[in-house]
Design an enzyme around this catalytic site. Structure first.
Site, PDB file in Angstrom:
ATOM      1  N   GLY A   6     -16.816  29.124  98.013  1.00  0.00           N
ATOM      2  CA  GLY A   6     -16.182  27.893  97.563  1.00  0.00           C
ATOM      3  C   GLY A   6     -14.850  28.185  96.904  1.00  0.00           C
TER       4      GLY A   6
ATOM      5  N   LYS B 203     -10.674  30.214 106.231  1.00  0.00           N
ATOM      6  CA  LYS B 203      -9.682  29.660 105.298  1.00  0.00           C
ATOM      7  C   LYS B 203      -8.641  30.715 104.947  1.00  0.00           C
ATOM      8  CE  LYS B 203     -11.270  31.743 101.381  1.00  0.00           C
ATOM      9  NZ  LYS B 203     -10.569  32.316 100.209  1.00  0.00           N
TER      10      LYS B 203
ATOM     11  N   ASP C 202     -12.284  25.187  99.690  1.00  0.00           N
ATOM     12  CA  ASP C 202     -11.737  26.543  99.650  1.00  0.00           C
ATOM     13  C   ASP C 202     -10.433  26.636 100.433  1.00  0.00           C
ATOM     14  OD1 ASP C 202     -11.784  29.123  98.742  1.00  0.00           O
ATOM     15  OD2 ASP C 202     -13.489  29.771  99.950  1.00  0.00           O
TER      16      ASP C 202
ATOM     17  N   ARG D 111      -4.204  35.620  97.485  1.00  0.00           N
ATOM     18  CA  ARG D 111      -3.654  36.849  98.076  1.00  0.00           C
ATOM     19  C   ARG D 111      -3.185  36.610  99.507  1.00  0.00           C
ATOM     20  NH1 ARG D 111      -8.888  40.337  96.923  1.00  0.00           N
ATOM     21  NH2 ARG D 111      -9.391  39.200  95.025  1.00  0.00           N
TER      22      ARG D 111
END
Length: 335
Positions: free
Chosen positions: A138, A193, A246, A257
């Site tokens: 999540g 994602k 997410d 990142r």
């Protein structure tokens, strides 16, 4: 007597999860690969390498022995990078007691086999262990959870008792856990994602604006949904925390990142140079290849994933990739 818990991986997320559990008074041992990091955390109660500025709970134990971290534990939280998960599980297998609950907190698709982490677990471990596999996923930047900022995630398992156990253990006033039975959907959402976040970062690095980013997020969600459905996932999962939640966080947050890697690519840096500067893993870099190969194998249309793969591995100029996405044949929004 409460459950004994081991956490495998002392990066920012592993350290944060171990600390969350230890602050609740639970019996937690955190494993780190680096002996010097273990020594530092024991001496200072801080992980300055991966989670600087966060004081670790007094009851949290540290080790670089896998046996000490895993043997006899009731719950094992896996926070190793997805591409080394098979190796870690192979080493852990003889140490695990039957009925242990495995909690995967890593997000990716194995490059060599195109397996999700639950599939890797099923391939490596006996059914008595692999059957109590749970995914924790999540929108959850480690630093914000460490600072006790309100966060909501999903614990997904085919074993509803295991999901409820993970929900109970991890729930805190600032950390809300929902249960779900759609392991495949939650895993695919968590993996893809990161790929779409690379695309969003590339867009931001090129200075293309908010419209472009919104289009990438929305059409990226469509790709996530298509691949997930092809693999048997519940489409509703992708409208939840492990999907849209997410995805939005990772595509927009400054702590992402993968978005950071994408931004630097969009600004003209080479991938090798970017990765050489990073201390932590950007899972989307490897997942872009595994997801694109998996989509090709299954005949699933994933044009954004394809372009990210081409920018990363075929040196396609980022602006050209955007142009090719925008000049594809017109189509209906759904389908």
């Amino acid at each position: 007597m409460g459950e004994k818990i081991g956490v495998i991986g002392a990066g920012s997320w592993g350290t944060t999860l171990a600390n969350l559990l230890a602050k609740k008074g639970l019996d937690v041992t955190l494993w780190a690969y680096e002996p010097e990091l273990v020594a530092e955390m024991r001496a200072t109660r801080v992980n300055t390498l991966f989670l600087p500025g966060t004081e670790l709970a007094a009851g949290l134990a540290f080790t670089n022995s896998l046996e000490e971290a895993a043997a006899g534990k009731d719950v094992l939280v896996l926070v190793s990078p997805s591409q080394v998960m098979r190796s870690v599980l192979t080493q852990l297998a003889p140490l695990l007691k039957p009925g242990v609950t495995l909690v995967n907190a890593s997000k990716g698709i194995e490059l060599d086999t195109l397996m999700t982490m639950d599939q890797v677990c099923g391939a490596v471990l006996p059914p008595a262990v692999a059957g109590r596999f749970c995914v924790l996923s999540g929108p959850s930047f480690a630093r914000e959870v460490a600072q006790e900022m309100p966060t909501a995630v999903v614990a997904a398992s085919a074993d509803l008792e295991a999901a409820a156990q993970v929900q109970r253990l991890f729930t805190a006033p600032y950390f809300r856990v929902y249960t779900n039975s759609d392991v495949v959907g939650v895993e695919i959402g968590g993996a893809l994602k990161n790929v779409i976040a690379l695309a969003a970062g590339i867009s931001d690095g090129l200075g293309l604006g908010h419209n472009t980013r919104a289009a990438l997020i929305t059409r990226g969600l469509a790709e996530m949904n298509r691949l997930g459905r092809a693999m048997g996932a519940d489409p509703a999962t992708f409208a939840g925390l492990a999907g849209m939640g997410d995805l939005v966080l990772t595509c927009t947050g400054d702590l992402s990142r993968n978005r950071t890697v994408g931004m630097k690519l969009g600004q003209g840096m080479r991938l090798a140079e970017i990765l050489g500067e990073m201390r932590m893993v950007a899972e989307g870099v490897k997942t872009a290849e595994s997801a694109w190969r998996l989509a090709s194998q299954m005949g699933v249309d994933m044009p954004i994933t394809e372009k990210v793969y081409q920018v990363l591995y075929e040196d396609k100029p980022a602006r050209q990739a955007v142009l090719e996405l925008m000049t594809r044949d017109p189509k209906a929004e759904r389908g």
